[in-house]
Motif scaffolding. Structure first.
Motif, short mmCIF file in Angstrom:
data_model
loop_
_atom_site.label_atom_id
_atom_site.label_comp_id
_atom_site.label_asym_id
_atom_site.label_seq_id
_atom_site.Cartn_x
_atom_site.Cartn_y
_atom_site.Cartn_z
N CYS A 46 41.03 37.51 30.83
CA CYS A 46 41.21 36.91 32.30
C CYS A 46 40.16 37.80 33.26
O CYS A 46 39.63 37.20 33.97
N ALA A 101 44.03 32.16 35.27
CA ALA A 101 44.92 30.82 34.75
C ALA A 101 44.61 29.62 35.73
O ALA A 101 44.57 28.44 35.13
N ALA A 102 44.55 29.99 36.87
CA ALA A 102 44.39 28.77 37.95
C ALA A 102 42.90 28.14 37.47
O ALA A 102 42.91 26.83 37.61
N ALA A 112 49.55 31.04 36.27
CA ALA A 112 48.58 30.71 37.57
C ALA A 112 49.47 30.98 38.78
O ALA A 112 50.47 31.05 38.82
N ALA A 122 44.47 29.30 44.35
CA ALA A 122 44.29 28.40 43.19
C ALA A 122 43.08 27.71 43.50
O ALA A 122 42.43 27.42 42.70
#
Length: 409
Positions: A239, A281-282, A297, A304
């Motif tokens: 990430c 994650a978003a 997320a 986001a």
């Protein structure tokens, strides 16, 4: 290895529609991988050459090749992508062989080392060490073991790339490079090792080596067990790495999807304070649509949305961030993106140094010898003035970008 000339169909940014076609293909592939019942989108109307280019641009040949017939992709695109997938998997086998060699070498030398990304990550997330395709061998060692690891690599024929590391480990130039950065490259013919002593130059963003080593996991690569990051640390690293790349590579977001799918509950709790995971994650959710990303997320709607927009913009671009023409706006976008990981004064200082006084400033690009500080600073100032006047230039690791532009990945 010199890249083949680029055709006009491979030199333009992806359109919004072309990126959407690629996202739909990836969502289907990820749905099949996670054993969901998904209906394949009909991609029979895509431009074959452009779709094949988009897949190559995002390093997705191996990921998508098994699904092309179900997606009804035009025959020409299917043939091109499938042949590239086979070539990429063959290259991955060679990378795996070097990874095994390197892991055994450092273990025999009494050095703790983790094989990260590459074939280890592929084996960890899919059970197939060729599933990510080609790449380099990435090795993480304790900061105190860098010199010993380099001597071991040089003993088997690897050599340091001059512009990425000072030749003299006792020099001020090397001490500065070790403080400001987190890796450099060694080559043996076409084989490359990226030697890391930290997962990222932003030290507070990810755990230190001792913690990573204590939690390590062994994965099977070609019937050999090699040590790598545990799934939670691998997800945190993937990430952070993807965020620093502006979520430019969809293959990296596929990695995030696969790691999220295999993440144990305890790992999710450990990542609750991560700066990179909620944003990436978003961004990945927009590309892969995986339900496993939803709990990770960010719940901040504005954050986001910005992550998805930034990712889509970078994913459409033909040029990587490092190849974009220098401009104050580009520097601002980079700084704003990286600032999301910064949390300590040391990290802020290191990030500023890495951008405005990269270690390559003080290293002869041919010999690797250290250069005088005053003349290096003067040259750097002239370079900065030229860029402000509209000339070419790059803030980070010019030599590495040159290498990346001339290697086939």
């Amino acid at each position: 290895m010199t890249r083949a000339p680029i055709s006009s169909s491979e030199s333009a940014d992806l359109s919004t529609a072309e990126l959407d076609q690629l996202h739909r293909a990836v969502r289907f592939a990820m749905g099949v991988e996670s054993a969901r019942s998904v209906t394949p989108p009909d991609l029979s109307v895509v431009d074959a050459a452009r779709f094949a280019h988009a897949v190559q641009r995002h390093r997705l040949e191996v990921c998508l090749a098994p699904h092309l017939e179900a997606l009804n992709v035009p025959v020409h695109a299917l043939d091109v992508i499938s042949s590239r997938a086979v070539a990429s998997q063959i290259s991955a086998m060679a990378v795996a062989a070097v990874s095994i060699e390197v892991s055994a070498l450092l273990s025999k030398a009494g050095l703790r080392a983790l094989i990260i990304k590459g074939c280890a990550l592929a084996a960890q997330t899919t059970g197939d060490f060729t599933a990510r395709g080609a790449g380099d061998v990435d090795v993480l060692v304790h900061p105190d073991d860098v010199e010993a690891a380099v001597r071991a690599f040089e003993h088997i024929g690897f050599s340091r790339v001059p512009f990425t590391a000072a030749r003299d480990f006792e020099s001020r130039q090397w001490r500065y490079a070790r403080w400001a950065t987190s890796e450099f490259t060694l080559l043996r013919g076409t084989q490359a090792i990226d030697l890391h002593w930290c997962l990222t130059s932003i030290r507070s963003a990810l755990p230190a080596f001792d913690d990573l080593w204590q939690r390590r996991e062994y994965v099977d690569v070609s019937s050999t067990l090699i040590p790598t990051l545990d799934p939670a640390d691998a997800l945190d690293h993937s990430c952070a790495h993807s965020l620093r790349d502006h979520w430019r590579w969809i293959r990296s977001l596929v990695d995030v999807d696969r790691l999220a799918r295999s993440l144990p509950v305890g790992g999710r709790e450990r990542l609750s304070h991560s700066r990179a995971v909620p944003l990436t994650a978003a961004a990945a959710l927009g590309a892969t649509g995986s339900r496993y990303l939803v709990p990770l997320a960010t719940t901040r709607v504005d954050s986001a949305a910005r992550a998805r927009r930034a990712g889509a913009l970078a994913q459409r671009s033909y040029l990587s961030y490092a190849q974009e023409p220098w401009s104050p706006g580009r520097v601002w976008r980079c700084q704003r993106q990286h600032a999301q990981l910064l949390s300590t004064p040391s990290d802020w200082a290191r990030e500023a140094a890495r951008h405005y006084l990269p270690p390559s400033t003080f290293i002869d690009p041919v010999t690797g010898d250290g250069l005088p500080v005053i003349s290096s600073l003067a040259q750097r100032l002239r370079h900065g003035v030229a860029r402000l006047a509209g000339g070419p230039g790059n803030d980070i690791a010019t030599g590495q970008n040159h290498r990346a532009a001339n290697m086939s990945w």
